[in-house]
Design an enzyme around this catalytic site. Structure first.
Site, PDB file in Angstrom:
ATOM      1  N   PHE A  61      86.965 -21.830  49.836  1.00 38.14           N
ATOM      2  CA  PHE A  61      86.290 -23.130  49.871  1.00 38.14           C
ATOM      3  C   PHE A  61      87.259 -24.281  49.596  1.00 38.14           C
ATOM      4  O   PHE A  61      86.993 -25.421  49.972  1.00 38.14           O
ATOM      5  CB  PHE A  61      85.115 -23.148  48.885  1.00 38.14           C
ATOM      6  CG  PHE A  61      85.413 -23.761  47.549  1.00 38.14           C
ATOM      7  CD1 PHE A  61      86.057 -23.046  46.564  1.00 38.14           C
ATOM      8  CD2 PHE A  61      85.063 -25.089  47.291  1.00 38.14           C
ATOM      9  CE1 PHE A  61      86.338 -23.622  45.335  1.00 38.14           C
ATOM     10  CE2 PHE A  61      85.335 -25.661  46.072  1.00 38.14           C
ATOM     11  CZ  PHE A  61      85.981 -24.934  45.093  1.00 38.14           C
ATOM     12  N   LYS A  62      88.383 -23.991  48.968  1.00 36.76           N
ATOM     13  CA  LYS A  62      89.325 -25.080  48.670  1.00 36.76           C
ATOM     14  C   LYS A  62      89.865 -25.745  49.939  1.00 36.76           C
ATOM     15  O   LYS A  62      90.306 -26.884  49.893  1.00 36.76           O
ATOM     16  CB  LYS A  62      90.448 -24.576  47.775  1.00 36.76           C
ATOM     17  CG  LYS A  62      89.941 -24.277  46.368  1.00 36.76           C
ATOM     18  CD  LYS A  62      91.033 -24.031  45.372  1.00 36.76           C
ATOM     19  CE  LYS A  62      90.461 -23.913  43.973  1.00 36.76           C
ATOM     20  NZ  LYS A  62      89.615 -22.688  43.803  1.00 36.76           N
TER      21      LYS A  62
END
Ligand SMILES: *Cc1c(COP(=O)(O)O)cnc(C)c1O
Length: 463
Positions: free
Chosen positions: A109-110
């Site tokens: 998700f980063k």
């Protein structure tokens, strides 16, 4: 929109200045001077938008010093690298909705935030004629998202330290197969802590930092938070419409409090539509103790199968503390001083009530994580990564009838194949982007765990 520090020690600055500053110069964190509250009409318009269009609408509330066309172009470019047309799709699995945040280039998700931050950095450096040498240390998982955020960018070099032979083969390959000329992988002969200590020491050498325009890419940059606000808004608007309900809940696997703080901002933007944020922790449960008992006190870091959440001091917590303190920067500064000195803060009943209006929380142990991956797979044929499983466990436990539960899936299960394999009996299938890594050319320098050696390398290869 102007930005201020949680500790009140800087004059208001613009978004561009806030991005380049990263950490506020008074040691605090940067926040927008106010968080707008959207009207029902504005929200209704937002419902019609695609992800990139919505991102433009949300980000332009907080970014008024980049022309709208340029901002839109930065957003489009940032999400072109995602392999799903919806960027952050929602899939219903049993009693919850999984929001898949792992369709970016490193399957974590980063990427949602770092793809955007890399493009913003490049844009601002081009404009100012400046340059930046990014230096960071990783325990394995986040280094690749940072590298992919800036690979091939002009005016930026990136130096990422990882502990030699102490990251998983996939993690290592995800970093070292990036052979762009501006990317430098340094395998430090030592532990992650050694690498982190070296980076800290180098950042404290202010003349070195100044000379090489050293930059950081850690989770305290406001640009990362604001990019993450978008998917909360996207999911809340989508589900309240399709399920015909007034509100949704989110369950968020939490480490540094960056992701869930973005949820808090979204909750304030969309009054009434996000009922509660469920803060899920693994065995490192400091934030759960805070939500349940008002006890914010340091423990020892435990290693778990969800390593990106193996954190005690959550670097973004101070942002929430500022609001909990009624936007009182002086009080926030005093609290943070007290915490630095004693490792503990205690909150009274009144504060606890306010916290519990914003958040619910649960700490999920290793056995429960393992069982959640196993049971979810048995029931739905859907494979959760260990971080996501922590959130799903907390989410399902905190679910209420009539309020859709959206669980954030923060990593693709193949990134944590070993832990997943223990739970379901076989390792998850590698997606295309990971399957051929081993055949690719690599670039990495093995280096001594010494400040001098790393400094010399940076000196030699800095822009
Ligand atoms: C970083 C990370 C988290 C925690 O996010 P925070 O913003 O630090 O709370 C959770 N899951 C994965 C896979 C991560 O990489």
């Amino acid at each position: 929109m102007k930005y201020i520090s949680t500790r009140g020690g800087i004059a208001p600055i613009s978004f561009k200045q806030a991005v380049m500053m990263g950490l506020a110069t008074d040691g605090g964190l940067l926040l927008p001077k106010s968080i707008p509250e959207m009207s029902a009409e504005a929200v209704a318009q937002w419902r019609q938008l695609s992800y990139p269009e919505l991102a433009s609408a949300v980000l332009s509330l907080f970014i008024d010093d980049i022309p709208a066309d340029d901002l839109r172009a930065l957003i489009v470019k940032s999400y072109q690298s995602f392999n799903h047309p919806e960027i952050t799709p929602l899939v219903k699995q049993g009693d919850c909705y999984i929001m898949e945040l792992f369709h970016g280039p490193t399957l974590a998700f980063k990427d949602v935030a770092l793809q955007f931050l890399g493009n913003v950095f490049e844009y601002l450096l081009k404009e100012s004629g400046g340059k930046m040498n990014i230096l960071g240390a990783t325990s394995g998982d986040t280094g690749s998202a940072a590298i992919y955020g800036v690979r091939g960018k002009e005016r930026i070099n990136i130096f990422i330290l990882h502990p030699h032979k102490r990251v998983s083969p996939i993690q290592e390959l995800q970093m070292t197969t990036v052979t762009d000329a501006n990317v430098f992988n340094l395998a430090v002969r030592g532990t992650f802590d050694d690498g982190q200590a070296i980076v800290k020491t180098i950042f404290n050498d202010l003349s070195f930092k100044e000379k090489h325009q050293l930059g950081a890419i850690n989770s305290i940059n406001w640009a990362r938070i604001v990019a993450q606000v978008v998917y909360y808004v996207y999911a809340a608007l989508k589900l309240t419409a399709s399920e015909n309900v007034p509100q949704v809940d989110f369950a968020v696997p939490t480490g540094n409090f960056g992701d869930i703080f973005a949820g808090y901002v979204a909750r304030r933007l969309l009054p009434g539509q996000i009922r509660r944020l469920i803060l899920a922790t693994n065995a490192n449960n400091l934030l759960t103790r805070f939500v349940l008992n008002g006890d914010y006190s340091l423990g020892a870091v435990a290693q778990t199968s969800s390593p990106s959440m193996d954190i005690q001091v959550a670097s973004n917590f101070e942002r929430y503390l500022y609001y909990l303190n009624g936007e009182d920067a002086e009080r926030t500064r005093q609290d943070m001083d007290r915490f630095a000195a004693s490792g503990s803060l205690q909150f009274d009943e009144l504060a606890q009530e306010r916290v519990r209006a914003d958040f619910a929380s649960r700490s999920v142990n290793e056995e429960e994580t393992n069982a959640t991956i196993r049971d979810f797979y048995k029931l739905h044929g859907y494979v959760l990564d260990p971080h996501t499983a922590v959130g799903v466990k907390a989410g399902l436990a905190g679910r209420e009838a009539g309020v859709p539960m959206i669980c954030l899936a923060t990593a693709h299960p193949a990134k944590f194949g070993e832990a997943v394999g223990r739970a379901i009996g076989h390792e998850p299938e590698l997606p295309e982007s990971l399957a051929h890594l081993a055949e690719k050319e690599t670039s990495c320098e093995v280096i001594a765990a010494e400040v001098g050696a790393v400094k010399a390398f940076v000196e030699q290869h800095a822009l």
